[in-house]
Design an enzyme around this catalytic site. Structure first.
Site, PDB file in Angstrom:
ATOM      1  N   LYS A 133      34.958  40.447  37.876  1.00 30.89           N
ATOM      2  CA  LYS A 133      35.442  40.330  36.363  1.00 30.89           C
ATOM      3  C   LYS A 133      35.133  41.564  35.353  1.00 30.89           C
ATOM      4  O   LYS A 133      35.849  41.803  34.573  1.00 30.89           O
ATOM      5  CB  LYS A 133      35.219  38.880  35.918  1.00 30.89           C
ATOM      6  CG  LYS A 133      35.784  37.618  36.538  1.00 30.89           C
ATOM      7  CD  LYS A 133      35.582  36.404  36.367  1.00 30.89           C
ATOM      8  CE  LYS A 133      36.538  35.476  37.427  1.00 30.89           C
ATOM      9  NZ  LYS A 133      35.884  33.927  37.526  1.00 30.89           N
ATOM     10  N   GLN A 149      31.496  30.788  34.440  1.00 31.54           N
ATOM     11  CA  GLN A 149      31.814  30.957  35.575  1.00 31.54           C
ATOM     12  C   GLN A 149      31.588  29.361  36.271  1.00 31.54           C
ATOM     13  O   GLN A 149      30.238  28.904  36.195  1.00 31.54           O
ATOM     14  CB  GLN A 149      30.962  31.973  36.395  1.00 31.54           C
ATOM     15  CG  GLN A 149      31.130  32.185  37.951  1.00 31.54           C
ATOM     16  CD  GLN A 149      32.788  32.657  38.235  1.00 31.54           C
ATOM     17  OE1 GLN A 149      33.061  33.440  37.362  1.00 31.54           O
ATOM     18  NE2 GLN A 149      33.295  31.753  38.960  1.00 31.54           N
ATOM     19  N   ASP A 204      40.259  31.113  30.421  1.00 31.27           N
ATOM     20  CA  ASP A 204      40.332  30.561  31.645  1.00 31.27           C
ATOM     21  C   ASP A 204      41.392  29.345  31.870  1.00 31.27           C
ATOM     22  O   ASP A 204      41.969  29.041  32.879  1.00 31.27           O
ATOM     23  CB  ASP A 204      39.088  29.779  32.293  1.00 31.27           C
ATOM     24  CG  ASP A 204      38.262  30.583  33.285  1.00 31.27           C
ATOM     25  OD1 ASP A 204      39.194  31.557  33.883  1.00 31.27           O
ATOM     26  OD2 ASP A 204      37.120  30.507  33.471  1.00 31.27           O
TER      27      ASP A 204
END
Ligand code: NAP
Length: 284
Positions: free
Chosen positions: A53, A97, A120
């Site tokens: 990422k 994460q 997200d």
């Protein structure tokens, strides 16, 4: 007649290039798009995802801030970091994460992220916005599936779409997005009876089952489009999906490979969400 191999690597490359151009334009206006990436503990798989990422951010000219917290970090400490990032006007997006260590309540962490920075798309408000057709961040993997279909000129409207899997991060949002594109959508799960009968009706199958090579040719209608979300490593260390590619591909109209299908799209859509955060933060 040959099948179309949907190239997620190439399509994700296009999207990242579009993001790079947009990020550059924002920079010219004095806006540096910034993603805060929070990782707790040192799960090796999470480490790989986080590195990928950050690398994508570099490629797209998006600034990434790294917060690497030790495994034993308490929930309160993590929540207070998120609250600090929520308030920080220089931060556009916050990514925590997953999975988090077992002593931390993941849902609570997700709910703490400001919806305006929820790149997200996991916040219940983002999920609710998707459900009711309002503006909001869309979770990256399902958004990537729709982008793959659109950019491969595959029509969704009026098509019989079957999603196998109903998780909050893949199955449910994928089904809602296909519905928003006017597909006729059926969602299957582990309690579905006669799964093969249901999937055999589909013009578009999205496999998010989490079981290696589960979908074989007898699940698929001749000429159907098959999107494989699964990622697994088989006995000899090679990646494979939820679909038995060699067996299914000859029967398909189009299919995504693993690797090189949905996988690269997830990160590309994260970049796209980071760019969209500038507009979304004003309109949410
Ligand atoms: P998950 O949370 O484990 O969900 C799996 C779903 O499949 C569940 O809804 C489950 O039904 C259903 N299912 C399991 N066995 C089934 C069966 N025999 N018949 C029909 N349905 C069945 O998985 P997920 O997080 O959605 O992920 C799915 C796959 O995508 C995994 O392989 C994951 O690694 C991969 N993934 C890839 C990306 C990417 O970037 N490409 C991102 C996320 C996930 P129940 O609800 O009834 O249990």
């Amino acid at each position: 007649m040959g099948y179309q191999r949907i190239d997620g690597k190439a399509i994700s490359g296009q999207i990242k290039e579009e993001c790079r151009i947009k990020a550059e334009r924002y920079r010219e206006q004095g806006i540096e798009i910034t993603l805060a990436v929070v990782q707790v503990g040192n799960d090796p798989a999470s480490g790989v995802y986080v590195r990928n990422k950050k690398r994508a951010c570099e490629e797209c000219g998006i600034k990434s801030l790294s917060f690497e917290l030790p495994e034993e970090t308490g929930e309160a400490e993590l929540l207070s970091l998120i609250e600090k990032l929520n308030k920080d006007k220089t931060v556009n997006g916050i990514l925590v994460q997953l999975p988090l260590p077992a002593h931390i309540d993941e849902d609570k962490v997700i709910r703490t992220i400001d919806m305006k920075k929820d790149v997200d798309g996991f916040h219940p408000m983002s999920a609710g916005a998707l459900c009711t057709g309002q503006r909001g961040f869309v979770s990256c993997t399902p958004a990537g599936i729709i982008e793959l279909l659109k950019r491969s000129n595959i029509e969704i409207a009026g098509k019989e779409c079957v999603v196998i899997g109903r998780s909050n991060i893949v199955g449910k949002p994928a089904a809602l997005l296909l519905l928003a594109e006017n597909g006729t959508v059926t969602v299957c799960h582990s309690k579905t009876k006669n799964l093969k009968e249901v999937t055999s009706r589909a013009d578009i199958v999205v496999a998010a089952v989490g079981k290696p090579k589960f979908i074989t040719a007898d699940y698929i209608k001749e000429g159907a489009v098959v999107i494989d979300v699964g990622i697994h490593r088989n006995e000899d260390g090679k990646l494979c999906g939820d679909v038995d590619f060699e067996n299914v591909a000859p029967k398909c109209g189009a299919i995504t490979p693993v690797p090189g299908g949905v996988g690269p799209m997830t990160i590309a859509m994260l970049m796209s969400n980071c760019i969209a955060s500038v507009d979304l933060s004003e309109s949410l």
